[in-house]
Structures are given as structure tokens and as C-alpha cells.
Design an enzyme around this catalytic site. Structure first.
Site, PDB file in Angstrom:
ATOM      1  CB  CYS A  86      12.960 -23.914   3.867  1.00  0.00           C
ATOM      2  SG  CYS A  86      13.109 -22.946   5.634  1.00  0.00           S
ATOM      3  CG  HIS A 203      14.262 -20.038   1.395  1.00  0.00           C
ATOM      4  ND1 HIS A 203      13.012 -20.701   1.121  1.00  0.00           N
ATOM      5  CD2 HIS A 203      14.364 -20.013   2.652  1.00  0.00           C
ATOM      6  CE1 HIS A 203      12.629 -21.028   2.344  1.00  0.00           C
ATOM      7  NE2 HIS A 203      13.324 -20.652   3.145  1.00  0.00           N
ATOM      8  CD  GLU A 205      12.907 -20.773  -2.582  1.00  0.00           C
ATOM      9  OE1 GLU A 205      13.908 -21.439  -2.515  1.00  0.00           O
ATOM     10  OE2 GLU A 205      12.172 -20.847  -1.593  1.00  0.00           O
TER      11      GLU A 205
END
Lengths: 235, 89
Positions: A86, A203, A205
């Protein structure tokens, strides 16, 4: 594996990123402050999401000039693994480790939702544990994720197979409707030519545990770990 | 003898390159038509920076501003810049 998560003023995915590495993957994560000038012997650099320096001027524009960045650039140029997610992707573009730039989303809206991306290669440090053509459910959260590069650059990127992830529909088809932000060629994740630097808007994560709704992001982390372990075994 | 420093005022306009999409400009243009402003052919958004700078000469001021504009204020992948400079003392 020791992963250095760079913390810029305004980073807000640094803890999530470190958790994915430590809490989920079981590897070591260290935070590197943007004013540090050494990388603390890490095996990989993680540039997390957020709004570094308030995203003033352009996203990633000031982060690029942080004292830690020359070391990050040296690390990348010597073959070290660098993952930018990002805002981290935007920083990689601003500092020239990846080609192109981000412009505001096509519909001028901040988009925060789960999307689907297709993995285009299974032979990279970031995707060796993901199948080619596999569709991953991963969230995005950005206003400036509309990837742009001039035609010559896009042709070069495609010729060198630098696109690792593309926005797709649930069946893995690359369509205009499944492109959330207007990115050229539905590009969601892009590598440098050497394949050791990856920038991605989604994302991973945030998609590492069942409780988060998807574990599809885990593949990226498992891949870098597997790449690292093989490398260590050879040495 | 110390060199006399001159003060200049500069205006730097950063524009998106014609080949780069400008969702903001497009939205403004569509809104203007909707609001009844006829005849709007196109709108492109951009940024303007006003700088005051000390330098020994206009040339040296220009050089500094060009570097700042090219390296920091604009991203050459997607943007161009123009500068106007004026001596104020």
C-alpha cells in the site's frame, strides 16, 4: 528469518505487518525507525501501509527522503528482499525502485474492502507457495492506488513478467469491472526486473488469520520464508 | 567582501502530463456541466507552490528552484512543472 519493518511518521500498518511475521509466521520482526541509517542485519525489508508524512505533496514523496531510505535502496540493489504494501508500494515508486506512479482512484473514492487478485507467477521469492492462476481474497484500503506508467514502461513490465498480481473477478478473469481503482492492466502487485522487490496495493498482512476473514495473504509470507530457508540451506 | 543576496519570489505550477488520467479534473468538468455552466471543454487539476528564495543571482535562484521542482515538488513520471520568478529585493 529476521524482517525489518520500517516505521515512518504516519505508518499505521507497521504493527499488523510485524504481527503477521512474528505472531502468525513465527519469525522475527524488528522495527526500524525512519531516522535509522542501518538495517540491523535483517533478511528482508517490509515497508508497511499508512500515510507516511501525512501523504503530503504526493503519497510516499517525503518517505523517499527519510534517512533510512539510502540503506533500503542499497539493500534492494544488492538483491535483498523488499516488500512494500500500500503506502509502502507508493514509497517504492517514488524512490524509483519500481517503475511508474500512483494517481487517485478512478472514482475518487477511498476504497476499503476485500477484493480478489490473481497470482501470475509461482517462481518468485514472493509467490513460490502460491499456485499460478490462484485467486486470492485480500483487502485493499487506499485512495491513490490507480497504477500508471507510460505505454513504453507498461510494455516493458509485461515483456519482463513483472506483474505478480492483477485485480480479477472471483473466477480469476481479468475484467474492467474487477479493477477497483483504474490501474493500468489491472496491476495490483508489481516486481522489479530482478524479482527481489515487490510492491502491492492489497494488504496480505490483513488476510493472515481465519478471524480476519481470509488467510489468502499468508501465501506471500510463506513464500518469502521458504525462499529464505532455501537460500540459507545453499549457503 | 560578502556577496549581496537577492530575494526572489517564485510560483511553481505542477500539472499532470497530458497522457495521465486526471479523475479530479474530470469530476469537476462533469459537475460544471451538470450545474449548467455550458461550454466547458476540459478541466485539468494541478498544484501551485509559492516560494521565496535567497540567491546571488536570478540564474542561481532558477537553478535551485528547478532542482526542487524536478526532484521533490513534482514526480516526473506523471507531472510537468512550470516556474515564474520575480525579484522582490
Amino acid at each position: 528469518m529476521r524482517v525489518g519493518v520500517v516505521v515512518f511518521p504516519g505508518s499505521n500498518c507497521d504493527r499488523d505487518s510485524a504481527w503477521a511475521v512474528e505472531g502468525v509466521l513465527g519469525e522475527e520482526a524488528v522495527f526500524l525507525w525512519h531516522k535509522d541509517t542501518h538495517l540491523d542485519d535483517v533478511d528482508m525489508i517490509f515497508l508497511p501501509g499508512g500515510f507516511s508524512y501525512g501523504d503530503y505533496l504526493r503519497t510516499g514523496a517525503f518517505a523517499r527522503f527519510s534517512p533510512i531510505m539510502p540503506a533500503v535502496i542499497d539493500f534492494a540493489n544488492s538483491g535483498g528482499l523488499v516488500l512494500g504494501v500500500c503506502n509502502g508500494f507508493q514509497v517504492l515508486l517514488e524512490c524509483g525502485l519500481l517503475p511508474g506512479a500512483m494517481i487517485p482512484n478512478k472514482h475518487l473514492r477511498f476504497i476499503c474492502r476485500e477484493i480478489t487478485i490473481r497470482c501470475e507467477r509461482d517462481d518468485t521469492p514472493f509467490s513460490n507457495e502460491i499456485r499460478k492462476g490462484e485467486v486470492l481474497r485480500v483487502p485493499i484500503a487506499h485512495f491513490e492506488g490507480n497504477y500508471f506508467a507510460d505505454k513504453l514502461t507498461i510494455d516493458e513490465i509485461e515483456a519482463n513478467n513483472q506483474v505478480l498480481f492483477r485485480y480479477c473477478d472471483s473466477k480469476g478473469e481479468i475484467t474492467a469491472e474487477s479493477n477497483p481503482n483504474g490501474s493500468s492492466n489491472n496491476i495490483a502487485g508489481l516486481m522489479n526486473r530482478r524479482g527481489n522487490v515487490l510492491g502491492m496495493m492489497p494488504h496480505p498482512e490483513r488476510a493472515c488469520e481465519k478471524v480476519l476473514g481470509s488467510t489468502d495473504g499468508l501465501g506471500v509470507f510463506r513464500s518469502v520464508l521458504s525462499f529464505y530457508e532455501k537460500k540459507v540451506a545453499v549457503v | 567582501m560578502e556577496k549581496t543576496m537577492l530575494i526572489f519570489k517564485a510560483k511553481i505550477t505542477v500539472k499532470k502530463k497530458p497522457s495521465v488520467a486526471d479523475p479530479e479534473g474530470k469530476t469537476i468538468s462533469e459537475a460544471l456541466s451538470r450545474l449548467g455552466y455550458n461550454g466547458i471543454i476540459s478541466v485539468r487539476s494541478g498544484k501551485v507552490f509559492h516560494l521565496e528564495i535567497e540567491a546571488e543571482s536570478e540564474d542561481s535562484a532558477r537553478e535551485k528552484i528547478a532542482k526542487i521542482s524536478g526532484d521533490i515538488l513534482s514526480n516526473p513520471v506523471i507531472e510537468n512543472y512550470e516556474m515564474e520568478i520575480e525579484r522582490i529585493s
